[in-house]
Structures are given as structure tokens and as C-alpha cells.
Scaffold this active site. Structure first.
Site, mmCIF file in Angstrom:
data_model
loop_
_atom_site.group_PDB
_atom_site.id
_atom_site.type_symbol
_atom_site.label_atom_id
_atom_site.label_comp_id
_atom_site.label_asym_id
_atom_site.label_seq_id
_atom_site.Cartn_x
_atom_site.Cartn_y
_atom_site.Cartn_z
ATOM 1 C CD GLU A 67 3.794 2.641 -3.358
ATOM 2 O OE1 GLU A 67 2.354 2.901 -3.374
ATOM 3 O OE2 GLU A 67 4.365 2.895 -4.232
ATOM 4 N NE ARG A 100 -1.766 4.478 -9.478
ATOM 5 C CZ ARG A 100 -1.736 3.449 -8.535
ATOM 6 N NH1 ARG A 100 -0.932 2.801 -8.546
ATOM 7 N NH2 ARG A 100 -2.868 3.370 -7.754
ATOM 8 C CD GLU A 134 2.125 10.660 -5.597
ATOM 9 O OE1 GLU A 134 2.212 10.613 -4.310
ATOM 10 O OE2 GLU A 134 2.028 11.790 -6.230
ATOM 11 C CG ASP A 169 3.829 5.672 -9.393
ATOM 12 O OD1 ASP A 169 4.374 5.546 -8.502
ATOM 13 O OD2 ASP A 169 2.712 5.241 -9.582
ATOM 14 C CE1 TYR A 210 2.534 0.512 -10.264
ATOM 15 C CE2 TYR A 210 3.236 2.245 -11.910
ATOM 16 C CZ TYR A 210 2.705 1.756 -10.585
ATOM 17 O OH TYR A 210 2.482 2.936 -9.415
ATOM 18 C CG ASP A 230 3.298 0.985 -6.530
ATOM 19 O OD1 ASP A 230 3.851 -0.136 -6.616
ATOM 20 O OD2 ASP A 230 2.112 1.519 -6.454
ATOM 21 C CG HIS A 268 6.163 2.557 -16.041
ATOM 22 N ND1 HIS A 268 7.230 2.278 -14.918
ATOM 23 C CD2 HIS A 268 5.498 3.494 -15.395
ATOM 24 C CE1 HIS A 268 7.383 3.095 -14.199
ATOM 25 N NE2 HIS A 268 6.012 3.944 -14.453
#
Length: 870
Positions: free
Chosen positions: A61, A357, A138, A136, A355, A134, A400
Site C-alpha cells: 500500500e 489495526r 481495506e 484487514d 500490524y 495491509d 491478527h
């Protein structure tokens, strides 16, 4: 890996895509790569060997993450950054087909076509493609959109989840590639659809009924409601008076100095002590003065203070706000930098945390063992027999592990010279929470004593003594209590307790000094700050931790709430919009309904619910409420006037409250005969007209009345206090320089249009020449420098000119002569080559003089005066 959902469009064309939920798999979240999986990926990663068929392309990203991966992986891999989402819903329309299964219309985002072309070009030369966005929702959507654009290349496309940007973390990710999780993609699409439906439906309605520029959101509006409801609770709160009595005692049998202790009155005549007035307090004090006291009971119990679990996204944001006053957005930006990599001496770009989030408090076994090894070497007395286990909250996403350092041996102290102050603070939070979570609890001996009077009046005192600091050893044994300055939301903040002296049941005690009778009042619930509002949202299941930072920013930017002393106060606009939305959209603003929708989105991610059903469950009741609101159910404030008791300052008619393009204001009730208006300000006693401050010594040049300071679109200005009868205005505050037009010397040519003299004035871009007969004559010219062009045969003069990048200097004979200079010319010959003038050169906020000739490298010493232009 190939993506089973086939989006429309061919690779090589970056066009619009109709994204339909119909092809989503319903039987499995994802499928293993099988034989296509890369074997020995860790070995290849370290060797950097490249196949003759082309290397491996990895798409991430952010550019920072790309640089970190490039350093670790070596030349056998090409890493490209998508710089966020490549495709999104169109900005000019809703992009959700409400009549056809809520299909979404995605298109390449503005400014991302070149990025997509670069990724596609790199993909053509690669033998395999890894999508490492990433891990997640998104990130999954980003990977899905990239895959849809590259699918026609017939190259193997695999999804890898990089939880930590370290050689070990990257090797593990590449050794276990998988497929894009289409359920997770559907959950992200469902969230986008719901947010788009709410935003594009309610915002125009608010523009029509209140004012332009307003917005509403599925989660942000509920957050505003929480702030407004708390304000209403505070306004409705009635304080109740109460008194407490503290008394110091010391044992009669002890002669040791310092054996006194303080106790609080707990019971009066055997009943709970409730003192409501000073008269009651005085009566109790007289009663106590006549008593003798003894130790009634002693109880000693061992208490434990457990360490907190390792950090989740929500707790990281809360701790950042509580301890450092960081906005949630700033905390997440700092954490993102730590995750993506920091340049370390001798190690290059290195990811420092995992990570950031995540909702989970789970730690990987190897992470637990890493912590135990560190604790064993540094805090051996705090090492538990086995690693503590923490239970996740019901319904959280456990994809995660918790946020932790990638290498616990990188202590905050060892990085103090590398990280800036704010990065170090966030890293300290993560590192300390991780280490403490794997240690023993702190143990205390808590002693409770009652002091009984002979009239059944009882005092109670509590003291404690630390037996084993446990995890508190990481902070220092003396920090067992919350630090001074922590707010009331501080986890583990406890009332300070001192150790009690040696006491025995039944022994007599004497009063030490006069009693302390204190008056108190019950307090309303505190206003939310960022930490407590995030915690409230999390506890009620509203939104997701990854969205909290955006919510905090949005409700402030939209002027629905404002921050004062780090607390959220609803604005009048926020209260008004909230009231309209609650009345017209009770489901949308219902906390339980919003939380249930979050659960449905989680169900979509788990594959327990399909995209269409989740969106439909929301849209059906919402569309019914929307229809009623548009049909007249929502009050039109623009057409409404609310009477007030405030007299018009011009004609004394009572003013009315109205709404305009900039919000609420006061207007004279005698309109149109009287057109007086005033801004509204919030005071402790309610709404009041804004009192415009007078400018000392400033009078109107037209009517002689005092000038007042007003605010307009471009800032403050002076206006006549007799407005609207007199509409004279002028700029405010005055410029630092004298703005009176200054006549030029007689050798300056007159105005070429009318023959009048030219004067110096100052505008947006500096000083210039203007005709003295303005506004009848509006002729202007650049201010001359007196420096002539040095091109052979040119008789022009160097003048200031305005371009795309600001002011530059060029020859007045342009276009015949195209000589230009970036800095202001100074009439001083170059001492090196003899050029007729030097030019100002600005670098790092400092100004020096340099020769404009390309072959001359002369530059005046730093700090030398730039000279005087002719």
C-alpha cells in the site's frame, strides 16, 4: 492464486467495474494455494536469485512499506506501492445500484491511473505476483481491485499477509500464500455501501433544511449523539451537597513519632454516615468530641493487581489520548510509521511493531517466548511459570495478534537516539504493554481497620504495603499508583493509600489534631474526551477501532463538536442537527441498531451472511424514514423563525433566530423595514447576540462613528458601527508597513493612460505602482528595480513578475528577451566574475547572495547583508 470473483473489464484497461455480490463464495472464506504455493520461499528471499522468466512482483500500500520490503528482499523482487486504494466509488454520484442488488460501481480513483499503469507494466515482466496490502478489510479490498485489473495477464496472483515487516515476518508470509478472502471483501463493500447510502441521502437533505456543507454518517452521527446526550445529562444534573469528616488518630500504647493515621467517618450511631448540610456536620463534630475511641477490627488481605493485556487498536488510541493528549489520528499515524519501518543505523529500514489495526489480545507462541526470554534475563522475579492467557471479547475479529514490538530487545532506551519524541512515546506504549502483559501481577498486603467510638460512631482506614512489584518492576517499583496528571479514565488509577502503623484490636487510640470536615457536591458525568469517547464507542459496539480516528476528526471538522480543555462540547449546530436526525431517523441514530449493523458486517466477513441481505436489512427501514423526512417529517429550519427576547440594537423590535448559509443568526423582527442582523454566541446564560469589539481610535471616514471588527470570508475587517445605514469598510488588522501611498521621484514616468502621477501601493503579491487617480484610472505597473538587463544589445530593466510558483524577476523586454532570475536582484557586482548584480538565494529559511551566472559559483557568506537595490 486466482480470484474466483470475476469483475468486468480486461487487464490493460483501467475502467469502471460493476462489483456484484452474486459471485461471492458461500462455502469457504478462502482456499489454499495448493501446488501453486511457493516452495522454499525463505531461502529464495535471502539468496535474491532471479529466474530467467522474470522476478517476483510484490504490491503493497505505502511507499515506506515498499522501501522496507525492497531492503529486506533484495534484487530478486520488485516492490510497487498502490498508495492506498486504486479504485473507489464515483465522487459525483452515489455509485450504489439500489434497484439491482446494491451493486457497486467502482472506478479508478483520480490521480491513480499512472500508479495502476506502473503496476501493470511491472506485472507483465514478472513471473508471479504477490499482493501484500495491509491484512484487514481495506487491504483485502485493495488486493481484490488490483487483482481484477491484472487478471487478464494470466500470471499467478497470490495474497500474502505481512503482520510484521521483519525478515522473519516476511519469510513466513511468503511461505504461506493464500487467496483473496472474498467474504472480507464483501464486508468492506457492505460498509462502503451503507456509508455511501447514508451520506448521499442525508447530506442533501441537511443542505436543504439547515445549511450547505453539512454531512451525516452512519457512525459519526451516533458519535455526535453520544456527545449531545452527555451534554443534556450535564445540563439536567442537580448537584447535591454532602460532607465528609476525616480524623487523625494515634495508638495510646505507642510512643513512636509518626504512628498516627487518618480515618474517614463511616457510620454514625451504627448507621451509614450521610451528612447533607453544615449544620448536620457541626452536630456530628460536637458528638464526636465527647467520645473515646478504640481499634474495633483489623483485617489483612493479600490483593493482586493484574497487568493489562497487550495493546489493541482501541487501547492504543485511548492510551495515546490519555497519557500524551494525542488525537487518535496522530497516534495511528505514528503507529503506522513504526509498522512500516524506521531507518536504524546499520540495519536500514526496519519495522518496529506488528500490524497496528487489530481487536485481538492474542499473542503468537513465539512472541510469548521472546518476551519470557527477555523477562528471564532482566526481571527474573517477575517471570510467571507459564505465559498468561488473555480472553478476547465476544465477536471480535481475531485475524491478527495484538500490537507488539517485532523485537523486544529493542528497548525504548536503545531507540531514544533514533526515534523522535512522539514516535518514541508510542513505541514505549507498545513495548511496555507487551512486556508487562507477560509478567506476574503485583501483590499488596491491604489492611483495613475500624476505629469505634463509645456511641457507635465508626471511622474506617485502609492502608497497603507492596509485597512483590511483579509487572510494575518495568515501570519502577515506586510507580504502583497512577501518575499525577492521569485523568479519571486511567486504568488502574487508585486512591492513594499509605501503610498503617502497627495496631492491635481493642487498644485505645487518641485523636491527633482537629477533625477535617469538608463540604462536597455530587458531580455530573464528565464530558467525553477522545479516550473516553473511543472507549464508549467500543463498549457499545459502534464502529470499529480502525475507524475511530476518522470519526474524531470528522465530527470536529464538521463543527458538530468543539474541543475545549481537551473535552468535547457539542456546538449549537451539532445540537440542532442531532435533534433533527433523532426525530426523523430514530433507527439510524439508535445506538443498539448501529451496533447490530456492525455485528451484521462481521457476519458477512465470517461468511454467515451475504452482502445483499446485510445492506437490505439496513436500507429498507432507512428508506422508509428517509421518505417521511423528505415529505415534511424533518423541520425546515431555513423557512423557520424562532422568536427571542433579544431587542434589536437599532429599532428595539424583538429579534428572531434564523438559519442561513453560515448557520444560525439573529435578525430584526421588523424586516424588511429594519435589516439589522447579528451573529449568535453561546454564553453561560444561553444564546446572546455577538458583541462586536470596537477598534480603539478607529472612526468611520464617512459618518464619523466608531468602527467595529467583523469577520468575513477572508478574515477580519473594520466596518462602520452604523451598518446597515453606513456600509464603509476597510482592512483589519493594519499592515505592519505604512500603507499610505508614497509618491515616487520625479523621474518616474507618469501614468501612460491618464498622465497622472504614479504611487506605491501594496497588494497580495507585494508592492507595485498604481495610478494616483484610482479608482477612476486603474493602471498598474511593476515596481522598478533600477537594475538593467545584462544581455548584450538589450536595454530592458529587470522587473518583478508573477508566475505559477510565485514571484520571479525577468526582463521588461519579454518576449524579445527571456532572461529570468528566481531571486530579487541586488545592485552589487559579483567579486568573482564581475557580473553587474547578484540575486537573493533562499535556502533552509536563510537568505544569501549568489551570482546568477551559470559558470560562476560565488555565494556570499551566510548572514551577509543583501545590499540595497537601486
Amino acid at each position: 492464486m486466482t480470484v474466483t470473483k470475476k469483475p468486468a473489464g480486461k487487464a490493460g484497461k483501467a475502467g469502471k467495474t460493476k462489483s456484484s455480490p452474486k459471485t461471492s463464495p458461500s462455502s469457504a472464506k478462502s482456499r489454499p494455494a495448493g501446488a501453486a504455493s511457493k516452495k522454499g520461499k525463505a531461502e529464495e528471499m535471502t539468496s535474491g536469485e532471479d529466474s530467467s522468466r522474470g522476478g517476483t512482483l510484490i504490491v503493497v500500500e505505502s511507499p515506506t512499506k515498499a522501501r522496507t520490503l525492497t531492503r529486506i528482499l533484495g534484487p530478486g523482487y520488485k516492490v510497487k506501492a498502490s498508495v492506498g486504494h486504486l479504485k473507489d466509488l464515483p465522487a459525483s454520484r452515489i455509485g450504489v445500484d439500489l434497484e439491482n442488488g446494491y451493486e457497486l460501481e467502482f472506478e479508478v480513483s483520480k490521480g491513480k491511473k499512472n500508479v495502476l499503469d506502473e503496476i501493470r507494466q511491472a506485472a507483465r515482466g514478472a513471473r508471479e505476483i504477490y499482493l501484500a496490502s495491509d491484512p484487514d478489510r481495506e487491504g483485502e479490498a485493495i488486493a481484490y481491485h488490483i487483482a481484477s485489473e491484472l487478471e487478464g495477464l494470466k500470471k499467478p496472483i497470490r495474497r500474502v499477509l505481512v503482520h510484521e515487516l521483519t525478515p522473519r515476518g516476511i519469510a513466513q508470509a511468503l511461505e504461506h500464500p493464500g487467496e483473496i478472502d472474498l467474504h472480507k471483501v464483501d464486508a468492506q463493500k457492505a460498509r462502503r455501501a451503507l456509508d455511501r447510502i447514508v451520506g448521499y441521502s442525508l447530506s442533501p437533505l441537511l443542505w436543504d433544511r439547515v445549511r450547505r456543507g453539512l454531512s451525516a454518517g452512519r457512525v459519526q452521527s451516533v458519535a455526535v449523539r453520544l456527545v449531545c446526550d452527555r451534554e443534556n445529562e450535564i445540563n439536567a444534573f442537580v448537584a447535591v451537597e454532602y460532607w465528609t469528616i476525616l480524623q487523625s488518630f494515634h495508638p495510646l500504647s505507642s510512643g513512636r513519632v509518626g504512628d498516627h493515621f487518618e480515618a474517614k467517618l463511616d457510620r454514625i450511631a451504627g448507621k451509614k454516615a450521610e451528612i447533607g448540610t453544615q449544620e448536620e456536620a457541626d452536630a456530628v463534630l460536637r458528638r464526636l468530641a465527647e467520645e473515646t475511641f478504640k481499634i474495633g477490627s483489623l483485617a489483612a488481605d493479600e490483593k493482586k493487581r493484574q497487568p493489562s493485556p497487550p495493546l489493541t487498536t482501541s487501547r492504543l488510541q485511548q492510551d495515546g489520548a490519555r497519557r500524551f493528549r494525542f488525537p487518535a489520528k496522530k497516534t495511528m499515524q505514528l503507529a503506522q510509521k513504526l509498522y512500516e519501518g524506521i531507518e536504524l543505523p546499520g540495519q536500514g529500514q526496519t519495522g518496529l511493531i506488528t500490524y497496528m489495526r487489530t481487536d485481538s489480545v492474542r499473542l503468537a507462541p513465539e512472541a510469548q517466548e521472546m518476551a519470557r526470554d527477555y523477562i528471564r534475563r532482566n526481571y527474573p522475579n517477575g517471570l510467571p511459570p507459564k505465559s498468561p492467557a488473555y480472553r478476547n471479547k465476544k465477536g471480535i475479529q481475531d485475524a491478527h495478534e495484538a500490537i507488539r514490538p517485532t523485537d523486544v530487545s529493542r528497548t525504548p532506551a536503545s531507540l531514544a537516539s533514533v526515534l523522535d519524541r512522539d514516535l518514541l512515546r508510542v513505541y514505549q506504549l507498545v513495548w511496555q504493554s507487551f512486556v508487562e502483559s507477560q509478567m506476574l501481577p503485583a501483590r499488596y498486603l491491604q489492611t483495613t481497620v475500624t476505629v469505634e467510638g463509645d456511641r457507635e460512631d465508626t471511622f474506617r482506614a485502609t492502608g497497603r504495603r507492596m509485597l512483590d512489584p511483579g509487572f510494575l518492576a518495568v515501570r519502577g517499583e515506586g510507580q504502583s499508583k497512577a501518575k499525577k496528571g492521569d485523568e479519571e479514565e486511567s486504568e488502574g488509577a487508585e486512591e492513594e493509600e499509605s501503610e498503617l502503623p502497627l495496631l492491635h484490636e481493642g487498644e485505645g487510640v487518641a485523636i491527633s489534631g482537629p477533625p477535617d470536615a469538608s463540604q462536597h457536591f455530587t458531580q455530573p458525568p464528565p464530558r467525553f474526551n477522545e479516550a473516553s469517547l473511543i472507549r464508549e464507542l467500543e463498549e457499545k459496539g459502534i464502529g470499529r477501532p480502525s475507524t475511530y480516528a476518522t470519526i474524531m476528526t470528522t465530527i470536529i471538522d464538521r463543527e458538530y463538536v468543539e474541543k475545549r480543555e481537551n473535552r468535547f462540547y457539542p456546538t449549537e449546530l451539532g445540537q440542532t442537527v442531532n435533534r433533527l436526525l433523532v426525530d426523523s431517523f430514530p433507527d439510524l441514530l439508535n445506538v443498539a441498531f448501529t451496533a447490530r449493523m456492525e455485528e451484521e458486517l462481521d457476519a458477512v466477513e465470517e461468511g454467515d451472511k451475504v452482502y445483499r441481505d446485510a445492506v437490505d436489512d439496513f436500507y429498507r427501514p432507512f428508506s422508509a424514514e428517509l421518505g417521511r423526512a423528505k415529505g415534511g417529517g424533518m423541520t425546515n429550519l431555513k423557512a423557520k423563525s424562532e422568536p427571542t427576547e433579544i431587542p434589536c440594537p437599532v429599532c428595539q423590535t424583538l429579534m428572531v433566530k434564523k438559519w442561513g448559509r453560515h448557520g444560525a443568526y439573529l435578525a430584526c423582527g421588523n424586516y424588511p423595514e429594519c435589516k439589522t442582523t447579528r451573529n449568535i454566541v453561546q454564553t453561560e446564560s444561553g444564546l446572546a447576540p455577538e458583541v462586536l469589539p470596537e477598534a480603539p481610535g478607529e472612526v468611520c471616514a464617512t459618518c464619523g462613528k466608531a468602527m467595529v471588527v467583523r469577520k468575513g470570508r477572508f478574515g477580519t475587517f473594520l466596518a462602520c458601527s452604523d451598518y446597515p445605514a453606513c456600509k464603509t469598510t476597510r482592512p483589519w488588522p493594519p499592515k505592519e508597513k505604512d500603507e499610505t501611498p508614497v509618491p515616487l521621484p520625479a523621474d518616474i514616468p507618469p501614468c501612460p493612460a491618464c498622465g497622472g502621477s504614479m504611487v506605491v501601493k501594496t497588494g497580495r503579491f507585494g508592492r507595485f505602482l498604481s495610478c494616483a487617480n484610482y479608482p477612476k484610472c486603474k493602471t498598474t505597473r511593476p515596481l522598478p528595480t533600477g537594475i538593467h538587463c545584462t544581455r548584450p544589445g538589450c536595454d530592458g530593466e529587470i522587473l518583478p513578475r508573477r508566475g505559477k510558483r510565485g514571484i520571479f524577476y525577468g526582463c521588461s523586454r519579454y518576449p524579445e528577451c527571456d532572461r529570468t532570475y528566481p531571486g530579487r536582484p541586488v545592485a552589487r557586482a559579483c567579486p568573482s566574475c564581475g557580473h553587474a548584480f547578484l540575486v537573493e538565494k533562499k535556502s533552509a529559511g536563510k537568505t544569501s547572495l549568489a551570482c546568477p551566472e551559470k559558470d560562476c559559483e560565488y555565494e556570499a557568506p551566510e548572514g551577509e547583508e543583501p545590499g540595497i537595490t537601486a
